[in-house]
Design a protein around this motif. Structure first.
Motif, PDB file in Angstrom:
ATOM      1  N   ALA A  90       0.837  -1.207   0.000  1.00 11.93           N
ATOM      2  CA  ALA A  90       0.000   0.000   0.000  1.00 11.93           C
ATOM      3  C   ALA A  90       0.872   1.258   0.000  1.00 11.93           C
ATOM      4  CB  ALA A  90      -0.928   0.001   1.206  1.00 11.93           C
ATOM      5  N   GLN A  91       1.908   1.251   0.831  1.00  9.52           N
ATOM      6  CA  GLN A  91       2.809   2.395   0.866  1.00  9.52           C
ATOM      7  C   GLN A  91       3.496   2.576  -0.481  1.00  9.52           C
ATOM      8  OE1 GLN A  91       2.719  -0.127   3.176  1.00  9.52           O
ATOM      9  NE2 GLN A  91       3.918   0.432   4.947  1.00  9.52           N
ATOM     10  N   TYR A  92       3.889   1.450  -1.108  1.00  6.37           N
ATOM     11  CA  TYR A  92       4.579   1.550  -2.394  1.00  6.37           C
ATOM     12  C   TYR A  92       3.659   2.107  -3.473  1.00  6.37           C
ATOM     13  CZ  TYR A  92       7.354   0.807  -6.472  1.00  6.37           C
ATOM     14  OH  TYR A  92       8.036   1.030  -7.627  1.00  6.37           O
ATOM     15  N   LEU A  93       2.397   1.731  -3.462  1.00  8.66           N
ATOM     16  CA  LEU A  93       1.480   2.241  -4.480  1.00  8.66           C
ATOM     17  C   LEU A  93       1.318   3.756  -4.370  1.00  8.66           C
ATOM     18  CD1 LEU A  93      -1.235  -0.548  -4.597  1.00  8.66           C
ATOM     19  CD2 LEU A  93       0.535  -0.045  -6.292  1.00  8.66           C
ATOM     20  N   VAL A  94       1.233   4.268  -3.148  1.00  6.04           N
ATOM     21  CA  VAL A  94       1.136   5.721  -2.950  1.00  6.04           C
ATOM     22  C   VAL A  94       2.451   6.377  -3.386  1.00  6.04           C
ATOM     23  CG1 VAL A  94       0.846   7.554  -1.233  1.00  6.04           C
ATOM     24  CG2 VAL A  94      -0.562   5.493  -1.104  1.00  6.04           C
ATOM     25  N   PHE A  95       3.561   5.772  -2.995  1.00  3.02           N
ATOM     26  CA  PHE A  95       4.883   6.271  -3.384  1.00  3.02           C
ATOM     27  C   PHE A  95       5.033   6.279  -4.910  1.00  3.02           C
ATOM     28  CE2 PHE A  95       9.052   4.666  -4.794  1.00  3.02           C
ATOM     29  CZ  PHE A  95       9.842   5.766  -4.512  1.00  3.02           C
ATOM     30  N   ALA A  96       4.670   5.177  -5.564  1.00  2.00           N
ATOM     31  CA  ALA A  96       4.810   5.069  -7.023  1.00  2.00           C
ATOM     32  C   ALA A  96       3.943   6.103  -7.729  1.00  2.00           C
ATOM     33  CB  ALA A  96       4.464   3.657  -7.487  1.00  2.00           C
ATOM     34  N   ALA A  97       2.751   6.351  -7.225  1.00  6.48           N
ATOM     35  CA  ALA A  97       1.883   7.374  -7.828  1.00  6.48           C
ATOM     36  C   ALA A  97       2.521   8.760  -7.700  1.00  6.48           C
ATOM     37  CB  ALA A  97       0.506   7.351  -7.170  1.00  6.48           C
ATOM     38  N   ALA A 117       7.518   4.671   6.639  1.00  7.70           N
ATOM     39  CA  ALA A 117       7.353   5.096   8.036  1.00  7.70           C
ATOM     40  C   ALA A 117       5.918   5.522   8.300  1.00  7.70           C
ATOM     41  CB  ALA A 117       8.312   6.240   8.354  1.00  7.70           C
ATOM     42  N   ALA A 118       5.330   6.232   7.351  1.00 12.28           N
ATOM     43  CA  ALA A 118       3.930   6.633   7.513  1.00 12.28           C
ATOM     44  C   ALA A 118       3.040   5.395   7.593  1.00 12.28           C
ATOM     45  CB  ALA A 118       3.502   7.531   6.348  1.00 12.28           C
ATOM     46  N   GLY A 119       3.295   4.413   6.758  1.00 13.95           N
ATOM     47  CA  GLY A 119       2.530   3.164   6.796  1.00 13.95           C
ATOM     48  C   GLY A 119       2.693   2.427   8.111  1.00 13.95           C
ATOM     49  N   LEU A 152       1.102  -2.079  22.525  1.00 12.64           N
ATOM     50  CA  LEU A 152       2.394  -2.087  21.861  1.00 12.64           C
ATOM     51  C   LEU A 152       3.268  -0.996  22.454  1.00 12.64           C
ATOM     52  CD1 LEU A 152       1.321  -2.448  18.133  1.00 12.64           C
ATOM     53  CD2 LEU A 152       2.515  -4.132  19.497  1.00 12.64           C
ATOM     54  N   SER A 153       4.529  -1.312  22.627  1.00 17.69           N
ATOM     55  CA  SER A 153       5.470  -0.297  23.079  1.00 17.69           C
ATOM     56  C   SER A 153       6.123   0.339  21.862  1.00 17.69           C
ATOM     57  CB  SER A 153       6.538  -0.933  23.972  1.00 17.69           C
ATOM     58  OG  SER A 153       7.372  -1.773  23.205  1.00 17.69           O
ATOM     59  N   LEU A 154       6.877   1.371  22.088  1.00 20.65           N
ATOM     60  CA  LEU A 154       7.597   2.018  21.007  1.00 20.65           C
ATOM     61  C   LEU A 154       8.613   1.048  20.393  1.00 20.65           C
ATOM     62  CD1 LEU A 154       7.978   4.574  19.392  1.00 20.65           C
ATOM     63  CD2 LEU A 154       9.624   5.343  21.102  1.00 20.65           C
ATOM     64  N   ASP A 155       9.199   0.193  21.227  1.00 25.39           N
ATOM     65  CA  ASP A 155      10.143  -0.807  20.725  1.00 25.39           C
ATOM     66  C   ASP A 155       9.477  -1.781  19.768  1.00 25.39           C
ATOM     67  OD1 ASP A 155      12.181   0.284  22.202  1.00 25.39           O
ATOM     68  OD2 ASP A 155      11.990  -1.139  23.859  1.00 25.39           O
ATOM     69  N   ASP A 156       8.220  -2.120  20.031  1.00 27.94           N
ATOM     70  CA  ASP A 156       7.490  -3.030  19.146  1.00 27.94           C
ATOM     71  C   ASP A 156       7.316  -2.424  17.751  1.00 27.94           C
ATOM     72  OD1 ASP A 156       7.177  -4.920  21.147  1.00 27.94           O
ATOM     73  OD2 ASP A 156       5.258  -4.086  21.799  1.00 27.94           O
ATOM     74  N   ALA A 157       7.184  -1.123  17.683  1.00 29.59           N
ATOM     75  CA  ALA A 157       7.013  -0.458  16.388  1.00 29.59           C
ATOM     76  C   ALA A 157       8.355  -0.092  15.768  1.00 29.59           C
ATOM     77  CB  ALA A 157       6.161   0.789  16.546  1.00 29.59           C
ATOM     78  N   LEU A 158       9.336   0.281  16.599  1.00 28.26           N
ATOM     79  CA  LEU A 158      10.619   0.742  16.092  1.00 28.26           C
ATOM     80  C   LEU A 158      11.452  -0.386  15.498  1.00 28.26           C
ATOM     81  CD1 LEU A 158      12.260   3.302  15.783  1.00 28.26           C
ATOM     82  CD2 LEU A 158      13.296   2.841  17.993  1.00 28.26           C
ATOM     83  N   GLY A 159      11.405  -1.559  16.099  1.00 24.81           N
ATOM     84  CA  GLY A 159      12.189  -2.688  15.601  1.00 24.81           C
ATOM     85  C   GLY A 159      11.878  -3.046  14.161  1.00 24.81           C
ATOM     86  N   HIS A 164       3.482   3.787  10.982  1.00 24.27           N
ATOM     87  CA  HIS A 164       2.775   4.554  12.022  1.00 24.27           C
ATOM     88  C   HIS A 164       1.281   4.258  11.997  1.00 24.27           C
ATOM     89  CE1 HIS A 164       6.043   7.215  13.334  1.00 24.27           C
ATOM     90  NE2 HIS A 164       5.218   7.515  14.312  1.00 24.27           N
ATOM     91  N   ILE A 165       0.706   4.266  10.822  1.00 25.66           N
ATOM     92  CA  ILE A 165      -0.726   3.984  10.705  1.00 25.66           C
ATOM     93  C   ILE A 165      -1.022   2.572  11.198  1.00 25.66           C
ATOM     94  CG2 ILE A 165      -2.603   3.640   9.052  1.00 25.66           C
ATOM     95  CD1 ILE A 165      -1.289   5.976   7.420  1.00 25.66           C
ATOM     96  N   ALA A 166      -0.210   1.598  10.778  1.00 25.91           N
ATOM     97  CA  ALA A 166      -0.410   0.210  11.215  1.00 25.91           C
ATOM     98  C   ALA A 166      -0.255   0.089  12.728  1.00 25.91           C
ATOM     99  CB  ALA A 166       0.582  -0.704  10.504  1.00 25.91           C
ATOM    100  N   PHE A 167       0.700   0.802  13.295  1.00 24.03           N
ATOM    101  CA  PHE A 167       0.933   0.786  14.747  1.00 24.03           C
ATOM    102  C   PHE A 167      -0.314   1.256  15.499  1.00 24.03           C
ATOM    103  CE2 PHE A 167       2.490   3.077  18.553  1.00 24.03           C
ATOM    104  CZ  PHE A 167       3.088   2.021  19.219  1.00 24.03           C
ATOM    105  N   TYR A 168      -0.901   2.368  15.044  1.00 26.47           N
ATOM    106  CA  TYR A 168      -2.076   2.896  15.735  1.00 26.47           C
ATOM    107  C   TYR A 168      -3.321   2.060  15.483  1.00 26.47           C
ATOM    108  CZ  TYR A 168       0.677   6.845  17.169  1.00 26.47           C
ATOM    109  OH  TYR A 168       1.639   7.620  17.746  1.00 26.47           O
TER     110      TYR A 168
END
Length: 149
Positions: A46-53, A84-86, A103-110, A88-92
């Motif tokens: 999904a992130q790649y499709l937005v990026f490619a567009a 990173a935006a993807g 989830l902790s920040l480590d769970d998302a940062l790793g 973040h959205i998935a994390f929330y």
């Protein structure tokens, strides 16, 4: 083919290759490489499709081959922003949909660090391959380059 068309078509390969390998695996059986390619679509598709567009649009706006190449060589780092935006959205979304499991920040940062490092490494290898193909096309005069540049 115009150089902008070449670079725009190169944006399609990261989506077409996993699909092609998947269709091939239906005939000969799945392997680990095919599964890896398909999982890359799940993780970053999904992130790649937005990026490619966005890249498709920007390539059309640039006036010279040099500017397109600068954008092209910066694209793996630009994609990290979209990734990173993807993440973040998935994390929330994960945190909202699973209120009992925090989830902790480590769970998302790793996973993000893994994605950023290997995504940019793969991105620059991809850029090298595409640049090699571009030079071969240019040498065989399959790509047209305006002389004003």
């Amino acid at each position: 083919m115009h150089y902008k068309t070449f670079y725009r078509l190169s944006l399609l390969l990261p989506v077409l290759m996993p699909v092609l390998f998947y269709l091939l695996s239906l005939r000969v059986g799945a392997d680990k490489f095919t599964n890896l390619l398909l999982s890359s679509l799940v993780v970053g598709g999904a992130q790649y499709l937005v990026f490619a567009a966005a890249m498709f649009y920007l390539i059309g706006r640039l006036a010279s081959l040099k500017k397109v190449k600068v954008l092209f060589w910066c694209s793996p780092l630009i994609y990290i922003v979209f990734g990173a935006a993807g993440w973040h959205i998935a994390f929330y979304v994960w945190e909202y949909s699973r209120p009992m499991y925090k989830l902790s920040l480590d769970d998302a940062l790793g996973p993000f660090l893994f994605f950023a490092i290997f995504g940019s490494l793969f991105g620059y290898v991809y850029c090298l391959v595409i640049e090699f193909v571009f030079q071969m096309f240019k040498m065989n005069e399959w790509v047209s380059i305006n002389k004003e540049e």
